[in-house]
Scaffold this motif. Sequence first.
Motif, PDB file in Angstrom:
ATOM      1  N   ASP A  35       0.966   4.128  -2.666  1.00  0.00           N
ATOM      2  CA  ASP A  35       0.811   5.560  -2.323  1.00  0.00           C
ATOM      3  C   ASP A  35       2.088   6.566  -2.546  1.00  0.00           C
ATOM      4  O   ASP A  35       1.936   7.645  -2.025  1.00  0.00           O
TER       5      ASP A  35
ATOM      6  N   ASP B 299       4.964   6.511  -0.796  1.00  0.00           N
ATOM      7  CA  ASP B 299       5.369   6.954   0.192  1.00  0.00           C
ATOM      8  C   ASP B 299       6.688   6.529   0.614  1.00  0.00           C
ATOM      9  O   ASP B 299       7.199   5.292   0.500  1.00  0.00           O
TER      10      ASP B 299
ATOM     11  N   GLN C 281       0.614  -1.219  -0.049  1.00  0.00           N
ATOM     12  CA  GLN C 281       0.216  -0.021   0.002  1.00  0.00           C
ATOM     13  C   GLN C 281       0.693   1.093   0.131  1.00  0.00           C
ATOM     14  O   GLN C 281       0.642   2.358  -0.732  1.00  0.00           O
TER      15      GLN C 281
END
Length: 130
Positions: A22, A24, A18
């Motif tokens: 994203d 990140d 995830q």
Amino acid sequence: PAEQTAREVLGLFDKLAQMGRDFDDAVLGYYAEGAVIHMTGLDGVGNALMVNMSLSDLIPLYHKGKPTAQEVGDISSYSNVRARIHGERVIVRATRYSHWKQYFSPYAVAFQRNADGDWKIVEEWVEVRR
């Protein structure tokens, strides 16, 4: 305990997947200092170029490619995710789907606890298509 360990690492894998979707940057903090990334690049006719890189090689490539990846939606999702304990490591294998280039490829990542007891990526196997 082995089943619980596998579930714990699979949960971490889901979190990291995830984070990748994203974009990140904190995902880089989950790699061990001595991690090795094995990347196999396939061209349009199936010729393979294999490259092994360290975390210090990966970080600048990640930052250089991130703006383009965000722009084109270069994200991956994973299916057939399974974990196997191999000594001190937990190996997660999956089928990776590239949403940008629309292909499936094999993927694997090895996690191992560091001295602080945290799971870190120590080895990763990725196949990409050009």
